[in-house]
Design an enzyme around this catalytic site. Structure first.
Site, mmCIF file in Angstrom:
data_model
loop_
_atom_site.group_PDB
_atom_site.id
_atom_site.type_symbol
_atom_site.label_atom_id
_atom_site.label_comp_id
_atom_site.label_asym_id
_atom_site.label_seq_id
_atom_site.Cartn_x
_atom_site.Cartn_y
_atom_site.Cartn_z
ATOM 1 N N ARG A 259 13.931 36.099 -7.668
ATOM 2 C CA ARG A 259 12.506 36.366 -7.461
ATOM 3 C C ARG A 259 12.313 37.879 -7.385
ATOM 4 O O ARG A 259 12.304 38.463 -6.301
ATOM 5 C CB ARG A 259 12.025 35.708 -6.172
ATOM 6 C CG ARG A 259 11.956 34.182 -6.228
ATOM 7 C CD ARG A 259 11.411 33.618 -4.926
ATOM 8 N NE ARG A 259 10.902 32.274 -5.060
ATOM 9 C CZ ARG A 259 11.576 31.169 -4.699
ATOM 10 N NH1 ARG A 259 12.791 31.279 -4.216
ATOM 11 N NH2 ARG A 259 11.014 29.976 -4.839
ATOM 12 N N ASN B 111 7.315 23.880 -6.787
ATOM 13 C CA ASN B 111 6.438 24.246 -5.663
ATOM 14 C C ASN B 111 5.003 24.419 -6.156
ATOM 15 O O ASN B 111 4.056 23.848 -5.620
ATOM 16 C CB ASN B 111 6.891 25.550 -5.008
ATOM 17 C CG ASN B 111 8.363 25.548 -4.655
ATOM 18 O OD1 ASN B 111 8.939 24.479 -4.473
ATOM 19 N ND2 ASN B 111 8.974 26.716 -4.576
ATOM 20 N N ASP B 112 4.864 25.226 -7.212
ATOM 21 C CA ASP B 112 3.523 25.421 -7.753
ATOM 22 C C ASP B 112 3.076 24.222 -8.574
ATOM 23 O O ASP B 112 1.890 23.884 -8.600
ATOM 24 C CB ASP B 112 3.479 26.697 -8.605
ATOM 25 C CG ASP B 112 3.294 27.928 -7.731
ATOM 26 O OD1 ASP B 112 2.489 27.847 -6.777
ATOM 27 O OD2 ASP B 112 3.968 28.940 -7.971
ATOM 28 N N CYS C 96 13.941 24.869 -10.373
ATOM 29 C CA CYS C 96 14.229 25.931 -9.404
ATOM 30 C C CYS C 96 13.298 25.880 -8.197
ATOM 31 O O CYS C 96 13.423 26.689 -7.286
ATOM 32 C CB CYS C 96 14.188 27.305 -10.064
ATOM 33 S SG CYS C 96 12.555 27.766 -10.655
ATOM 34 N N ARG D 32 -0.669 25.159 -1.345
ATOM 35 C CA ARG D 32 0.636 25.033 -0.670
ATOM 36 C C ARG D 32 0.736 25.901 0.575
ATOM 37 O O ARG D 32 1.651 25.757 1.389
ATOM 38 C CB ARG D 32 1.784 25.327 -1.648
ATOM 39 C CG ARG D 32 1.895 26.761 -2.107
ATOM 40 C CD ARG D 32 2.864 26.917 -3.273
ATOM 41 N NE ARG D 32 4.103 27.570 -2.916
ATOM 42 C CZ ARG D 32 4.898 28.197 -3.777
ATOM 43 N NH1 ARG D 32 4.625 28.214 -5.060
ATOM 44 N NH2 ARG D 32 6.001 28.767 -3.379
ATOM 45 N N HIS E 178 31.661 49.919 -7.104
ATOM 46 C CA HIS E 178 32.604 48.840 -7.366
ATOM 47 C C HIS E 178 33.262 48.359 -6.087
ATOM 48 O O HIS E 178 33.561 47.188 -5.925
ATOM 49 C CB HIS E 178 33.675 49.302 -8.361
ATOM 50 C CG HIS E 178 33.275 49.049 -9.766
ATOM 51 N ND1 HIS E 178 32.898 50.035 -10.635
ATOM 52 C CD2 HIS E 178 33.145 47.886 -10.446
ATOM 53 C CE1 HIS E 178 32.569 49.504 -11.779
ATOM 54 N NE2 HIS E 178 32.704 48.205 -11.701
ATOM 55 N N GLU F 284 5.316 25.483 -14.323
ATOM 56 C CA GLU F 284 4.795 25.285 -12.963
ATOM 57 C C GLU F 284 3.294 25.050 -12.955
ATOM 58 O O GLU F 284 2.667 25.098 -11.903
ATOM 59 C CB GLU F 284 5.189 26.442 -12.042
ATOM 60 C CG GLU F 284 4.823 27.817 -12.549
ATOM 61 C CD GLU F 284 5.357 28.942 -11.655
ATOM 62 O OE1 GLU F 284 5.754 28.682 -10.515
ATOM 63 O OE2 GLU F 284 5.354 30.088 -12.115
#
Ligand code: PEP
Ligand code: MG
Length: 543
Positions: free
Chosen positions: A292, A449-450, A497, A460, A187, A426
């Protein structure tokens, strides 16, 4: 110059004199010259005083770190009302005829040992809280209440710091702290992160350094004692740049992400590890839109166990203090490979054995992660998101495994919260069947992106194709619109995202499409907020 390594709790630079914080040892005499009834009365008075202190600590912590993080001091108050704890203290006073301090010390140690021996990691962590409460009572009884107080900016060194000591530190002078002990999961660490104090734990700090100049470099996880002038100058430049960014942030902090005509959008952060969460908070993220999780697997030489994953997810979820955390399940394969997975070489890795395809064929691996995610939901607001989806079948299979895990954990008595289920959109396939997919889930997050890679048939990873890779291509943007409309038709919330979420040239378009959330890297949050607040959707597009 000396350099001592540690583990960073919060990235930042602190420069100042080192000060060693020596906790005053409370000598708990075991024999008392007073009658047990008088010692019991002393204990009751100390307990009442501790309650008052904890109430005011709670109130000041709410202002500094928010209600959820401050709740630790409510837990401490509850401990002071716990009948088992109180009966045990009273019984030691009566039977051993010792001082109240002694009874609190003995009971505190017994209870802390009992918590530490429990299997549940949450209960284990309560051992530190019991010690903290017992120490507070002992200090009151011994008239030894003290907090560090120095008159110039300082970096605090200590063996360890309790959550209450951390909150009570005078932030006007404190630049950072280093402790010998402590974990990045405690904590104390969560509070330091939330308050934005550069801090290192696990540093071999030497009390003899007291009074020496030092630089705490949270980015490189290092404390420099008696830094060389060139290092001091470089660090000062970095610290100033951080401060400038922070003051820019201050102007926009707590301001809503709302356009001039009143359209609101959520701005979340993308993170790759628990170490990034401080940055997300520092930049005022409203949640984590993409964790991720594959980096946990890539950064370790083995597949992380359920407990290892839980510790990390829990740290993120607790630090976000009730704000949503979307954990994307393992998206390994293609460019993200770890040797221990033993993945075969493929002709077309981007179109190969990856992400959900691996998880649905290596179910034990997948279930370990799903169990850790479900267990983390007991500590805040968690959502789970499946990557690289191309069919309804995959979503149903993944959801079934999630339900299996939930059933198993319920059977084992594990607490869990509600977990929203979503998918990354995606692939063009997902866009084309977005209506069917939306019926299965709570949300869509567009992985642009994908999506651009697969829509444009452009790798890419290949820099030679950069001149052809146009993520603004109308086909990509039309895909985003189609998915957003389908999602909304079926009551899903829709986010973006991929990197396009931070592309300020597209913010207006996304808002006009009705996108509900943009998740971007922490450093992109502030410019995005500024952009959103300058837009007026009553005007014609792009005017
Ligand atoms: C995406 O594909 O847009 C995405 C966010 O995922 P990643 O970049 O991790 O593949
Ligand atoms: Mg992707």
């Amino acid at each position: 110059m000396k350099a001592a390594a540690g583990k960073s709790i919060w990235d930042g630079i602190a420069i100042g004199r080192l000060r060693w914080f020596q906790k005053r040892e409370v000598q708990a005499r075991s024999t008392s010259g007073l009658a047990p009834e008088e010692e019991l009365e002393r204990f009751e008075q100390a307990r009442a005083r501790a309650q008052v202190q904890l109430r005011s600590l709670y109130e000041s912590a709410v202002g500094e770190v928010g209600e959820d993080n401050a709740a630790i001091f409510e837990i401490h108050q509850m401990m002071l009302e716990d009948e088992d704890f109180l009966d045990a203290v009273r019984s030691v006073i009566r039977t051993q005829r010792g001082t109240a301090e002694h009874a609190v010390q003995v009971t505190g140690e017994n209870f802390a040992a009992a918590f530490a021996a429990m299997e549940d990691t949450y209960m284990q962590a309560r051992a530190a809280d019991v010690r903290d409460v017992a120490h507070r009572l002992q200090a009151i009884l011994a008239g030894a209440e003290e907090k560090p107080d120095w008159d110039e900016p300082f970096i605090l060194m200590a063996d360890d710091l309790s959550p209450s000591e951390t909150v009570q530190l005078d932030k006007r002078k404190l630049r950072g702290f280093v402790t010998r002990g402590g974990s990045t999961n405690s904590h104390t660490a969560i509070l330091a992160r939330t308050m934005g104090i550069p801090a290192l734990v696990g540093v071999e700090a030497d009390p003899a350094w007291d009074g020496r100049m030092a630089v705490l470099d949270g980015y490189n996880q290092c404390l420099y004692v008696d830094p060389a002038p060139s290092l001091l100058t470089a660090m000062e430049v970095r610290r100033r740049a951080d401060a400038e960014q922070a003051s820019l942030l201050q102007g926009l902090k707590k301001k809503p992400n709302v356009t001039l005509d009143g359209t609101e959008i959520q701005v979340f952060a993308n993170i790759g590890s628990d170490a990034d969460v401080g940055l997300a908070l520092q930049n005022d993220a409203q949640g984590i839109g993409l964790f991720r999780s594959e980096f946990l697997y890539l950064n370790s030489g083995h597949s992380p166990t359920e407990e290892e994953q839980l510790a990390i997810y829990r740290r993120v979820v607790e630090t976000m203090a009730g704000k949503k955390v979307v954990i994307r399940t393992l998206d390994i394969g293609a460019d993200k490979k770890a040797d221990y997975f033993g993945l075969e070489r493929e002709e077309n890795p981007a179109l190969g054995y990856r992400a959900i395809r691996i998880c649905l064929t290596r179910k034990d691996l997948f279930k370990t992660q799903l169990r850790a995610i479900l267990r983390a939901s007991a500590y805040g607001t968690v959502a789970v998101m499946f990557p690289m989806i191309i069919s309804v079948r995959e979503v149903r299979d993944a959801k079934e495994l999630l339900e299996d895990c939930r059933r198993e954990l319920t059977g084992q008595g594990c607490p869990m919260g509600r977990v929203e289920v979503g998918i990354m959109v995606e692939t063009p396939a997902a866009v084309m069947i977005a209506d069917e997919l939306a019926r299965e889930v709570d949300f869509f997050s567009l992985g642009t992106n994908d999506l651009a890679q697969y829509t444009l048939a452009i790798d890419r990873q290949n820099p030679r194709l950069d001149p052809f890779y146009d993520p603004h291509h109308p086909a990509v943007l039309r895909m985003v619109r189609m998915a957003a409309e389908a999602g909304h038709r079926h009551g899903c919330w829709v986010g973006v995202c991929g990197e396009l979420g931070a592309d300020l040239a597209l913010t207006e378009l996304f808002l006009r499409m009705g996108v509900d959330e943009l998740s971007v890297s922490p450093s992109a949050i502030l410019p995005l907020r500024r952009r959103i607040r300058g837009l007026d959707l009553r005007l014609p597009p792009n005017s």
